[in-house]
Design an enzyme around this catalytic site. Sequence first.
Site, PDB file in Angstrom:
ATOM      1  CG  HIS A 106      40.738  35.506  41.408  1.00 53.07           C
ATOM      2  ND1 HIS A 106      42.177  36.041  41.540  1.00 53.07           N
ATOM      3  CD2 HIS A 106      40.081  36.509  41.399  1.00 53.07           C
ATOM      4  CE1 HIS A 106      42.057  37.332  41.618  1.00 53.07           C
ATOM      5  NE2 HIS A 106      40.665  37.718  41.312  1.00 53.07           N
ATOM      6  CD  GLU A 111      38.497  44.443  36.552  1.00 55.34           C
ATOM      7  OE1 GLU A 111      39.645  44.312  36.711  1.00 55.34           O
ATOM      8  OE2 GLU A 111      37.707  44.397  37.395  1.00 55.34           O
ATOM      9  NE  ARG A 165      37.149  37.801  37.428  1.00 51.33           N
ATOM     10  CZ  ARG A 165      37.458  38.539  38.406  1.00 51.33           C
ATOM     11  NH1 ARG A 165      37.492  38.018  39.748  1.00 51.33           N
ATOM     12  NH2 ARG A 165      37.980  39.858  38.301  1.00 51.33           N
ATOM     13  NE  ARG A 177      35.751  38.721  43.745  1.00 52.61           N
ATOM     14  CZ  ARG A 177      36.473  39.321  42.935  1.00 52.61           C
ATOM     15  NH1 ARG A 177      36.372  40.766  42.797  1.00 52.61           N
ATOM     16  NH2 ARG A 177      37.425  38.810  42.549  1.00 52.61           N
ATOM     17  CG  HIS A 198      41.097  35.699  37.363  1.00 52.53           C
ATOM     18  ND1 HIS A 198      41.723  35.932  36.019  1.00 52.53           N
ATOM     19  CD2 HIS A 198      41.012  36.757  37.889  1.00 52.53           C
ATOM     20  CE1 HIS A 198      41.604  37.172  35.730  1.00 52.53           C
ATOM     21  NE2 HIS A 198      40.988  37.703  36.640  1.00 52.53           N
TER      22      HIS A 198
END
Length: 529
Positions: free
Chosen positions: A347, A111, A286, A382, A235
């Site tokens: 998100h 990811e 992100r 995060r 997100h």
Amino acid sequence: MNHDILIIGSGAAGLTAALALAERFKVLVLAKGAISGGSTAWAQGGIAAVLEPGDTFESHIEDTMIAGAGLNRRETVEFVVENAPRAIRRLIDLGANFTLADDGDLHLTREGGHSHRRIVHADDATGWAVQEALERAANDNPNITLMPDMVAIDLITDRHRADPSGDNHVWGAYAFNKASGHVETFAARATMLATGGAGRTYLFSTAPRGATGDGIAMAWRAGASVSNMEFMQFHPTCLYNLEVKNFLITEAVRGEGGQLRLPGDAPDPGYRFMPDFDERAELAPRDIVARAIDHEIKRLGLDYVHLDITHREAEFVKGHFPTIYERLLPLGIDMTKQPIPVVPAQHYTCGGVRIDLDGRTDLPGLYAAGEVSESGLHGANRLASNSLLECFVFGEAAANHILAHWDDLPEAPAINDWDESRVTDSDEEVVVQHNWREIRRFMWDYVGIVRTTKRLERAQHRVELLRSEVDDYYGNFRVTPDLIELRNLIEVAALIVRSALSRKESRGLHYTTDYPGLADEAVDTVLRP
Ligand code: FAD
Ligand code: SIN
């Protein structure tokens, strides 16, 4: 009703703690809806852990700190990363059916922001596998009582004692029983908040409806410190569909090669734009990907952009993303042949109730773990798949602290019951719905991906107007689950706006055109009641 320990929340954090505590104590776990109704069951991508040959703790720590824009507390990052492999083994022992590679080892996907393959997953439905395993173990444990449909309203503190005195110790919580319509008193020697995030403060969010920040609001009202609330994670890839408004398309789709392209109505249809924004392209952290999409959508007046994985083999796509594939087909999208329309959506709540490495808040008797908390792990943004991990590590850490210090925790005193003698039933439920919609709309419009001081001040003004309306309402009418959530949404919206206004720089998820630069020093925003 008295129990040894009260845990509010039955997701990854709450159930992990309950299982550890149940070795010695009777534990009561409350959920405001179904036991599996939190974000945990919805998690798709996976859980980050250093398991690949050649990967190192140091690398996972660095990736976490880079994503977090240096605001992370390094000792927390080290603590969580180093405990990750053990947390995965414990879940396997509980029967979590993670996907295996051809050689029989765990399959690791990738990811954004991770410099190695380190995401343990169960296809694209990791959260469900985790929730199922934890719930099965909790159901089988005679020391754990799971109580669904109990909406915690407020923490019980020293001011609720029959004989008020003390130093703001927490002694449990009052909760609304949806079945009986009455408020019950749950006194306990130790209380843990595991109530998840506050995503539903925003109009568009990937989080379940119950993510209304109840734990953060309850802790704040009780007197606990709350930190870094300005860091709301958006997100990049939520499905754009007029009917299905909050379905996530996991980052692992990009991890396995998915590319972001401009859609047919753009001047340059099919253009892959992420390399123009970051050398890591679709696998940048992100905040960067979400801002790039937001930029393209606004620049070109688009409704969405495309996420395209059609260049991978159809069998590979169906095999890795069966849940998403099945969900999209009835909507007329075959992701093996067509790109998926996506937009950013709220998100994850990076900020929350401030805790130390033992999961302790600054109120005696009150612990917190998981998305409700701010442990120092995430900093200003995060890193993907670090949040389930945080739930496992801090759920256990808090439980260990309670187990080790049980004799120091005083017995709960006599507590006053909830007083309903001066309120009546509301005849204007519709006001609650209107206020709820209004908050979520202006938070989306004024406190979103790109901020300005003027918009934040506008939001602050509206929060204060709504707060006085809802306080008035709350003081005069019998509580309902919707009213409890609305009151919490307003509290949390106020904390987010206040934190955002106080940060005079752009860092991680907090991006303001009035202060586009990064300050020299990374400092937490800590609010104290
Ligand atoms: P939750 O699982 O959200 O549980 C909250 C619990 O608190 C629920 O039981 C709820 O009923 C209860 N509760 C709340 N308020 C009250 C109240 N007032 N009274 C009583 N009970 C209450 N993270 C990853 O690491 N990897 C992923 O792949 C990933 N994918 C995600 C996909 C989606 C769609 C979403 C929304 C999130 C994802 N995340 C992922 C984030 C992660 O799922 C959450 O951060 C994590 O599950 C939070 O767990 P938790 O135990 O803190 O809270
Ligand atoms: C995802 O699957 O993209 C979500 C992962 C996460 O939120 O950590």
